[in-house]
Design a protein around this motif. Sequence first.
Motif, PDB file in Angstrom:
ATOM      1  N   THR A  80       3.030  10.701   1.588  1.00 17.46           N
ATOM      2  CA  THR A  80       1.803   9.932   1.411  1.00 17.46           C
ATOM      3  C   THR A  80       1.659   9.605  -0.061  1.00 17.46           C
ATOM      4  O   THR A  80       2.110  10.342  -0.934  1.00 17.46           O
ATOM      5  N   GLY A  81       1.041   8.464  -0.309  1.00 19.90           N
ATOM      6  CA  GLY A  81       0.850   8.062  -1.689  1.00 19.90           C
ATOM      7  C   GLY A  81       0.100   6.753  -1.796  1.00 19.90           C
ATOM      8  O   GLY A  81      -0.465   6.256  -0.821  1.00 19.90           O
ATOM      9  N   TRP A  82       0.126   6.217  -2.989  1.00 21.56           N
ATOM     10  CA  TRP A  82      -0.638   5.029  -3.349  1.00 21.56           C
ATOM     11  C   TRP A  82       0.313   3.915  -3.749  1.00 21.56           C
ATOM     12  O   TRP A  82       1.296   4.148  -4.443  1.00 21.56           O
ATOM     13  N   VAL A  83       0.005   2.710  -3.324  1.00 21.27           N
ATOM     14  CA  VAL A  83       0.812   1.544  -3.682  1.00 21.27           C
ATOM     15  C   VAL A  83      -0.126   0.471  -4.227  1.00 21.27           C
ATOM     16  O   VAL A  83      -1.105   0.110  -3.567  1.00 21.27           O
ATOM     17  N   ARG A  84       0.187  -0.004  -5.437  1.00 25.33           N
ATOM     18  CA  ARG A  84      -0.611  -1.072  -6.046  1.00 25.33           C
ATOM     19  C   ARG A  84       0.206  -2.358  -6.038  1.00 25.33           C
ATOM     20  O   ARG A  84       1.350  -2.381  -6.452  1.00 25.33           O
ATOM     21  N   LEU A  85      -0.420  -3.422  -5.581  1.00 19.80           N
ATOM     22  CA  LEU A  85       0.239  -4.721  -5.465  1.00 19.80           C
ATOM     23  C   LEU A  85      -0.288  -5.691  -6.508  1.00 19.80           C
ATOM     24  O   LEU A  85      -1.485  -5.762  -6.756  1.00 19.80           O
ATOM     25  N   GLY A  86       0.628  -6.465  -7.098  1.00 20.33           N
ATOM     26  CA  GLY A  86       0.249  -7.487  -8.061  1.00 20.33           C
ATOM     27  C   GLY A  86       0.161  -6.941  -9.472  1.00 20.33           C
ATOM     28  O   GLY A  86       0.314  -5.748  -9.709  1.00 20.33           O
ATOM     29  N   ASP A  87      -0.055  -7.838 -10.417  1.00 20.72           N
ATOM     30  CA  ASP A  87      -0.224  -7.389 -11.791  1.00 20.72           C
ATOM     31  C   ASP A  87      -1.642  -7.681 -12.275  1.00 20.72           C
ATOM     32  O   ASP A  87      -2.436  -8.287 -11.576  1.00 20.72           O
ATOM     33  N   TRP A  88      -1.937  -7.188 -13.474  1.00 26.65           N
ATOM     34  CA  TRP A  88      -3.305  -7.219 -14.003  1.00 26.65           C
ATOM     35  C   TRP A  88      -3.899  -8.623 -14.015  1.00 26.65           C
ATOM     36  O   TRP A  88      -5.030  -8.833 -13.580  1.00 26.65           O
ATOM     37  N   TRP A  89      -3.157  -9.612 -14.531  1.00 24.36           N
ATOM     38  CA  TRP A  89      -3.696 -10.961 -14.692  1.00 24.36           C
ATOM     39  C   TRP A  89      -3.447 -11.857 -13.491  1.00 24.36           C
ATOM     40  O   TRP A  89      -4.319 -12.631 -13.103  1.00 24.36           O
ATOM     41  N   TRP A  90      -2.255 -11.793 -12.912  1.00 23.93           N
ATOM     42  CA  TRP A  90      -1.876 -12.729 -11.859  1.00 23.93           C
ATOM     43  C   TRP A  90      -2.149 -12.207 -10.462  1.00 23.93           C
ATOM     44  O   TRP A  90      -2.039 -12.954  -9.492  1.00 23.93           O
ATOM     45  N   GLY A  91      -2.508 -10.945 -10.346  1.00 27.08           N
ATOM     46  CA  GLY A  91      -2.830 -10.387  -9.040  1.00 27.08           C
ATOM     47  C   GLY A  91      -1.701 -10.553  -8.050  1.00 27.08           C
ATOM     48  O   GLY A  91      -0.530 -10.307  -8.365  1.00 27.08           O
ATOM     49  N   LEU A  92      -2.035 -10.994  -6.853  1.00 30.35           N
ATOM     50  CA  LEU A  92      -1.053 -11.115  -5.780  1.00 30.35           C
ATOM     51  C   LEU A  92      -0.100 -12.292  -5.954  1.00 30.35           C
ATOM     52  O   LEU A  92       0.842 -12.435  -5.186  1.00 30.35           O
ATOM     53  N   TRP A  93      -0.316 -13.115  -6.965  1.00 31.99           N
ATOM     54  CA  TRP A  93       0.644 -14.186  -7.264  1.00 31.99           C
ATOM     55  C   TRP A  93       1.924 -13.577  -7.832  1.00 31.99           C
ATOM     56  O   TRP A  93       2.968 -14.207  -7.834  1.00 31.99           O
ATOM     57  N   SER A  94       1.823 -12.353  -8.326  1.00 33.55           N
ATOM     58  CA  SER A  94       2.973 -11.635  -8.867  1.00 33.55           C
ATOM     59  C   SER A  94       3.642 -10.821  -7.761  1.00 33.55           C
ATOM     60  O   SER A  94       2.989 -10.398  -6.810  1.00 33.55           O
ATOM     61  N   ASP A  95       4.930 -10.558  -7.906  1.00 32.06           N
ATOM     62  CA  ASP A  95       5.673  -9.729  -6.942  1.00 32.06           C
ATOM     63  C   ASP A  95       5.666  -8.248  -7.326  1.00 32.06           C
ATOM     64  O   ASP A  95       6.321  -7.452  -6.676  1.00 32.06           O
ATOM     65  N   ARG A  96       4.927  -7.878  -8.330  1.00 26.91           N
ATOM     66  CA  ARG A  96       4.938  -6.510  -8.836  1.00 26.91           C
ATOM     67  C   ARG A  96       4.332  -5.532  -7.830  1.00 26.91           C
ATOM     68  O   ARG A  96       3.260  -5.795  -7.265  1.00 26.91           O
ATOM     69  N   VAL A  97       5.034  -4.409  -7.618  1.00 28.47           N
ATOM     70  CA  VAL A  97       4.571  -3.342  -6.731  1.00 28.47           C
ATOM     71  C   VAL A  97       4.853  -2.016  -7.418  1.00 28.47           C
ATOM     72  O   VAL A  97       5.960  -1.775  -7.892  1.00 28.47           O
ATOM     73  N   GLU A  98       3.845  -1.141  -7.477  1.00 25.52           N
ATOM     74  CA  GLU A  98       3.994   0.178  -8.077  1.00 25.52           C
ATOM     75  C   GLU A  98       3.567   1.229  -7.062  1.00 25.52           C
ATOM     76  O   GLU A  98       2.636   1.006  -6.296  1.00 25.52           O
ATOM     77  N   ASP A  99       4.237   2.377  -7.085  1.00 21.86           N
ATOM     78  CA  ASP A  99       3.849   3.463  -6.180  1.00 21.86           C
ATOM     79  C   ASP A  99       3.662   4.756  -6.949  1.00 21.86           C
ATOM     80  O   ASP A  99       4.232   4.958  -8.009  1.00 21.86           O
ATOM     81  N   ARG A 100       2.808   5.619  -6.410  1.00 19.61           N
ATOM     82  CA  ARG A 100       2.573   6.969  -6.931  1.00 19.61           C
ATOM     83  C   ARG A 100       2.456   7.874  -5.715  1.00 19.61           C
ATOM     84  O   ARG A 100       1.647   7.637  -4.823  1.00 19.61           O
ATOM     85  N   TRP A 101       3.268   8.928  -5.708  1.00 15.94           N
ATOM     86  CA  TRP A 101       3.286   9.835  -4.563  1.00 15.94           C
ATOM     87  C   TRP A 101       2.423  11.071  -4.817  1.00 15.94           C
ATOM     88  O   TRP A 101       2.268  11.507  -5.946  1.00 15.94           O
ATOM     89  N   GLU A 102       1.922  11.610  -3.734  1.00 24.10           N
ATOM     90  CA  GLU A 102       1.112  12.838  -3.844  1.00 24.10           C
ATOM     91  C   GLU A 102       2.023  14.038  -3.875  1.00 24.10           C
ATOM     92  O   GLU A 102       3.140  14.017  -3.476  1.00 24.10           O
TER      93      GLU A 102
END
Length: 102
Positions: A80-102
């Motif tokens: 289980t963990g957290w996934v953040r989509l998009g970047d700070w300025w472009w949001g979901l227009w960006s392909d950036r994906v980051e994850d953090r696991w518990e």
Amino acid sequence: MSDLALLLLVLAAISFAIWSIFWQQKRSQELLQRWAAEHGYQILSQEVRYWRRGPFFWTTSRYQWVFYVRVRDSWGRERTGWVRLGDWWWGLWSDRVEDRWE
């Protein structure tokens, strides 16, 4: 401004808002599924988090989406963990994906 022009402007704004909501939902699922496939994960559950964003709470813009996920990896282990989509300025227009696991 005539009544007809005002009505058309309001209808255009409402249409854009509805399209934007559907696009964001579709795009977030697309990014999440791509991330899972690239890492060999099967998504077992996912919850979009608007307020409780876990480790991304202080560093997420309003243009990014955060999910709490439960996945199964290629060895059958569940995480289980957290996934953040998009970047700070472009949001979901960006392909950036980051994850953090518990």
